[in-house]
Design a protein around this motif. Structure first.
Motif, PDB file in Angstrom:
ATOM      1  N   ALA A  18       0.725  -1.224  -0.048  1.00 17.69           N
ATOM      2  CA  ALA A  18      -0.024  -0.015   0.093  1.00 17.69           C
ATOM      3  C   ALA A  18       0.858   1.359  -0.057  1.00 17.69           C
ATOM      4  O   ALA A  18       0.459   2.424  -0.801  1.00 17.69           O
ATOM      5  N   TYR A  27      -2.649   8.561  -3.428  1.00 21.72           N
ATOM      6  CA  TYR A  27      -3.527   8.044  -2.119  1.00 21.72           C
ATOM      7  C   TYR A  27      -4.778   8.051  -2.660  1.00 21.72           C
ATOM      8  O   TYR A  27      -5.662   7.100  -2.618  1.00 21.72           O
ATOM      9  N   THR A  31      -6.950   2.333  -5.071  1.00 18.57           N
ATOM     10  CA  THR A  31      -7.813   1.783  -4.368  1.00 18.57           C
ATOM     11  C   THR A  31      -7.578   0.242  -3.569  1.00 18.57           C
ATOM     12  O   THR A  31      -6.486  -0.123  -3.909  1.00 18.57           O
ATOM     13  N   VAL A  32      -8.588   0.058  -2.852  1.00 18.12           N
ATOM     14  CA  VAL A  32      -8.338  -1.186  -2.297  1.00 18.12           C
ATOM     15  C   VAL A  32      -7.958  -2.402  -3.139  1.00 18.12           C
ATOM     16  O   VAL A  32      -7.156  -3.351  -3.081  1.00 18.12           O
ATOM     17  N   LYS A  53      -9.159   1.569   3.706  1.00 16.77           N
ATOM     18  CA  LYS A  53      -7.879   1.928   2.907  1.00 16.77           C
ATOM     19  C   LYS A  53      -7.362   3.191   3.957  1.00 16.77           C
ATOM     20  O   LYS A  53      -6.133   3.289   4.297  1.00 16.77           O
TER      21      LYS A  53
END
Length: 208
Positions: A18, A27, A31-32, A53
């Motif tokens: 991430a 950011y 996305t997830v 997130k």
């Protein structure tokens, strides 16, 4: 023990991935699903560790701040350093030099990531002030410093330093930043009850 190890490994794999994607894509745009696809895990696995997130972001910031805190505590515990030297080295330890950290910092400087930026600065200040205050109290006991309000002064100094010297907030030129840095060191000297010029000469040699 094996279960705990696997749990921690997966947790850090999600955070590492991430962090890299936040820095590369931004950011807001990440996305997830981007994180899931990069790692190759199911949504259920992700949500076992994080609810959103935003929670991942908080964990990344806390992890980075925790690493800064760990370095600061290591310096504070070093009996070979004087209290003055401990302050110098703690401030130096707060710099983030890894490439991914640098990219993430650049991402935080974007206007749309103001909340992420604010969280990171607040977390670092909150965690490091007690360590710095303890060093000053040590200096008070040894007669090196004469500071009546170690924690409060460090809150003022750190909050000022991390905002005024942050490229993403005021955007001062290098020359302006050096002037602000010098003023901060002279202010620190007054807070600690030491010779400001001597403190500046030592600080400039360490940091500039």
């Amino acid at each position: 023990m094996r279960t705990v190890k696997e749990h921690n490994e997966r947790l850090h794999e999600i955070l590492d991935t991430a962090q890299k994607l936040f820095a590369e894509k931004g950011y807001g745009k990440c996305t997830v699903n981007d994180i899931l696809n990069e790692i190759g895990i199911a949504k259920g696995t992700f949500y076992h560790y994080f609810k959103s997130k935003e929670e991942v972001l908080d964990a990344i910031i806390n992890r980075a701040a925790g690493q800064v805190l760990e370095r600061a505590q290591e310096v504070a515990a070093n009996t070979d350093f004087t209290p003055e030297e401990k302050l110098y080295h703690i401030f130096m330890a707060m710099r983030m030099e890894e490439e991914t950290d640098t990219m993430l910092i650049e991402e935080m400087h974007r206007m749309e990531n103001a909340l992420m930026h604010q969280k990171s600065l607040t977390t670092v200040v909150t965690l490091t002030v007690p360590v710095l205050a303890a060093v000053i109290e040590e200096g008070n006991r040894s007669g090196v410093f004469c500071c009546d309000y170690p924690e409060e002064y460090m809150q003022i100094f750190m909050a000022s330093a991390v905002t005024l010297l942050d490229d993403g907030i005021f955007g001062f030129s290098p020359e302006q930043q050096r002037g602000i840095f010098k003023a901060l060191i002279f202010t620190l000297g007054k807070m600690l009850g030491v010779d400001e010029q001597a403190l500046w000469e030592k600080a400039a040699g360490h940091w500039m």
